[in-house]
Motif scaffolding. Structure first.
Motif, mmCIF file in Angstrom:
data_model
loop_
_atom_site.group_PDB
_atom_site.id
_atom_site.type_symbol
_atom_site.label_atom_id
_atom_site.label_comp_id
_atom_site.label_asym_id
_atom_site.label_seq_id
_atom_site.Cartn_x
_atom_site.Cartn_y
_atom_site.Cartn_z
ATOM 1 N N ALA A 85 39.300 71.573 35.860
ATOM 2 C CA ALA A 85 38.168 70.817 35.882
ATOM 3 C C ALA A 85 37.094 71.400 36.680
ATOM 4 C CB ALA A 85 38.270 69.481 36.391
ATOM 5 N N LYS A 86 37.471 72.671 37.321
ATOM 6 C CA LYS A 86 36.435 73.453 38.070
ATOM 7 C C LYS A 86 35.252 74.001 37.323
ATOM 8 C CE LYS A 86 40.092 75.440 40.797
ATOM 9 N NZ LYS A 86 40.843 76.376 41.406
ATOM 10 N N ALA A 90 29.733 76.090 45.032
ATOM 11 C CA ALA A 90 29.410 74.943 45.847
ATOM 12 C C ALA A 90 29.072 75.720 47.538
ATOM 13 C CB ALA A 90 30.375 74.053 46.078
ATOM 14 N N PHE A 91 29.926 76.446 47.828
ATOM 15 C CA PHE A 91 29.679 76.996 49.311
ATOM 16 C C PHE A 91 30.910 77.778 49.511
ATOM 17 C CE2 PHE A 91 32.134 73.135 49.755
ATOM 18 C CZ PHE A 91 32.881 73.454 51.011
ATOM 19 N N GLU A 92 30.735 78.375 50.824
ATOM 20 C CA GLU A 92 31.886 79.337 51.205
ATOM 21 C C GLU A 92 32.246 78.569 52.650
ATOM 22 O OE1 GLU A 92 31.556 83.547 51.058
ATOM 23 O OE2 GLU A 92 31.192 83.574 48.838
ATOM 24 N N PHE A 93 33.307 78.846 52.842
ATOM 25 C CA PHE A 93 33.929 78.209 53.964
ATOM 26 C C PHE A 93 34.978 79.234 54.570
ATOM 27 C CE2 PHE A 93 36.751 75.676 56.856
ATOM 28 C CZ PHE A 93 36.001 75.546 57.845
ATOM 29 N N LYS A 94 34.606 79.969 55.723
ATOM 30 C CA LYS A 94 35.386 81.078 56.240
ATOM 31 C C LYS A 94 35.829 82.084 55.185
ATOM 32 C CE LYS A 94 37.776 78.269 59.797
ATOM 33 N NZ LYS A 94 39.008 77.890 60.449
ATOM 34 N N TYR A 140 32.548 73.039 42.322
ATOM 35 C CA TYR A 140 32.529 71.805 42.052
ATOM 36 C C TYR A 140 33.634 71.522 40.881
ATOM 37 C CZ TYR A 140 28.106 71.039 44.650
ATOM 38 O OH TYR A 140 27.219 71.125 45.520
ATOM 39 N N LEU A 141 34.030 70.251 40.845
ATOM 40 C CA LEU A 141 34.867 69.607 39.675
ATOM 41 C C LEU A 141 33.850 69.199 39.016
ATOM 42 C CD1 LEU A 141 38.233 68.494 41.248
ATOM 43 C CD2 LEU A 141 37.621 70.701 40.657
ATOM 44 N N ASN A 142 34.430 68.922 37.521
ATOM 45 C CA ASN A 142 33.198 68.250 36.702
ATOM 46 C C ASN A 142 33.150 66.767 36.840
ATOM 47 O OD1 ASN A 142 35.667 67.127 35.394
ATOM 48 N ND2 ASN A 142 35.546 68.824 34.106
ATOM 49 N N ASP A 143 32.432 66.067 35.949
ATOM 50 C CA ASP A 143 32.133 64.583 36.163
ATOM 51 C C ASP A 143 33.359 63.992 36.341
ATOM 52 O OD1 ASP A 143 29.631 65.250 36.656
ATOM 53 O OD2 ASP A 143 28.942 64.869 34.470
ATOM 54 N N GLU A 144 34.396 64.334 35.193
ATOM 55 C CA GLU A 144 35.676 63.406 35.312
ATOM 56 C C GLU A 144 36.142 63.261 36.718
ATOM 57 O OE1 GLU A 144 39.615 63.262 32.495
ATOM 58 O OE2 GLU A 144 38.353 64.650 32.393
ATOM 59 N N PHE A 145 36.028 64.384 37.603
ATOM 60 C CA PHE A 145 36.768 64.433 38.664
ATOM 61 C C PHE A 145 35.809 64.614 39.945
ATOM 62 C CE2 PHE A 145 39.932 65.898 35.634
ATOM 63 C CZ PHE A 145 40.966 64.780 35.891
ATOM 64 N N SER A 146 34.758 64.197 39.829
ATOM 65 C CA SER A 146 33.550 64.422 40.927
ATOM 66 C C SER A 146 33.867 63.809 42.109
ATOM 67 C CB SER A 146 32.203 64.170 40.227
ATOM 68 O OG SER A 146 32.065 62.734 39.847
ATOM 69 N N ASP A 193 28.717 65.074 48.776
ATOM 70 C CA ASP A 193 29.472 63.804 48.034
ATOM 71 C C ASP A 193 29.817 64.145 46.704
ATOM 72 O OD1 ASP A 193 28.544 62.103 50.429
ATOM 73 O OD2 ASP A 193 26.757 61.710 49.295
ATOM 74 N N LYS A 194 30.541 65.316 46.588
ATOM 75 C CA LYS A 194 31.075 65.521 45.591
ATOM 76 C C LYS A 194 32.377 66.543 45.839
ATOM 77 C CE LYS A 194 27.310 65.396 42.157
ATOM 78 N NZ LYS A 194 26.664 66.198 41.048
ATOM 79 N N VAL A 195 33.284 66.262 44.890
ATOM 80 C CA VAL A 195 34.414 67.004 45.140
ATOM 81 C C VAL A 195 34.497 68.491 44.626
ATOM 82 C CG1 VAL A 195 37.003 67.195 44.464
ATOM 83 C CG2 VAL A 195 36.060 64.927 44.840
ATOM 84 N N THR A 196 34.926 69.457 45.701
ATOM 85 C CA THR A 196 35.155 70.713 45.172
ATOM 86 C C THR A 196 36.240 71.027 45.719
ATOM 87 O OG1 THR A 196 34.331 71.494 47.583
ATOM 88 C CG2 THR A 196 32.499 71.069 46.212
ATOM 89 N N LEU A 197 36.851 72.300 45.022
ATOM 90 C CA LEU A 197 38.323 72.767 45.105
ATOM 91 C C LEU A 197 38.091 74.417 45.277
ATOM 92 C CD1 LEU A 197 41.281 72.025 45.274
ATOM 93 C CD2 LEU A 197 41.382 72.295 42.868
#
Length: 198
Positions: free
Chosen positions: A75-76, A81-85, A91-97, A129-133
């Motif tokens: 669902a990616k 979205a961003f970089e961390f370290k 982001y995940l799509n709307d089904e798993f946001s 406020d949205k799920v990222t992976l």
């Protein structure tokens, strides 16, 4: 002859009750219904109150679990979205946001505890406020549909199976212990982390 049949039936019923208390009610209720005059409808309700779990159904359950795992992973979106370290997240799509949507998907086959633990430990992050992976592609050779299962241990509301899972066409196999728990009003749910079944 009739006396012998009755004794054998009683022994079988006692053995079933001793080994599997949860399923005993479903197994013995038809006989009780016949002697007590209970209607067939009542018998069906008693049987339905204890969902069946056996070697075939655990394979079906882990196959469902595998499908949910990959549905979330796939669902990616392509939007970074961003970089961390130095690790990119997407982001995940709307089904798993949202976290609630991801948890609800896993709770179809996993316990609430396992679903929440996995979300917290598997690299999911909330960003705006949205799920990222974590971005990245990886796969699995485990062919859960062709797995064989053997009951390893059993308690009144939990069972552990040893599953032997083929690794694609390599001819090799991997053994995985899977524990399921009977959750009231929901049925059997997997206790393992979703990361174990992918």
């Amino acid at each position: 002859m009739k006396k012998s049949v009755v004794i054998k039936s009683a022994l079988i019923a006692t053995t079933i009750f001793a080994l599997a208390p949860l399923t005993a009610c479903a197994t013995l209720s038809p006989a009780n219904a016949t002697t007590s005059g209970t209607t067939p409808a009542t018998t069906t309700q008693v049987s339905a109150s204890v969902p069946q779990m056996d070697e075939k159904q655990i394979v079906n359950l882990v196959t469902q679990a595998r499908d949910i795992f990959w549905k979330v992973q796939m669902a990616k979106t392509t939007q970074k979205a961003f970089e961390f370290k130095d690790i990119p997240y997407v982001y995940l799509n709307d089904e798993f946001s949202t976290k609630e949507k991801v948890i609800a998907a896993f709770e179809q086959v996993y316990t609430k505890e396992a679903s929440h633990f996995y979300f917290d430990q598997a690299g999911f992050e909330l960003y705006q406020d949205k799920v990222t992976l974590v971005e990245g592609d990886f796969g699995s050779l485990l062919d859960w549909e062709k797995a064989t299962a053997v009951l390893s241990s059993e308690r009144p509301s939990a069972k552990t199976y040893l599953l032997t899972v083929p690794l694609g066409e390599t001819g090799e196999k991997q053994e995985v212990y899977v524990t399921v728990k009977l959750v009231p009003e929901l049925g059997w749910r997997i206790v393992n982390s979703p990361n174990d079944i992918r």
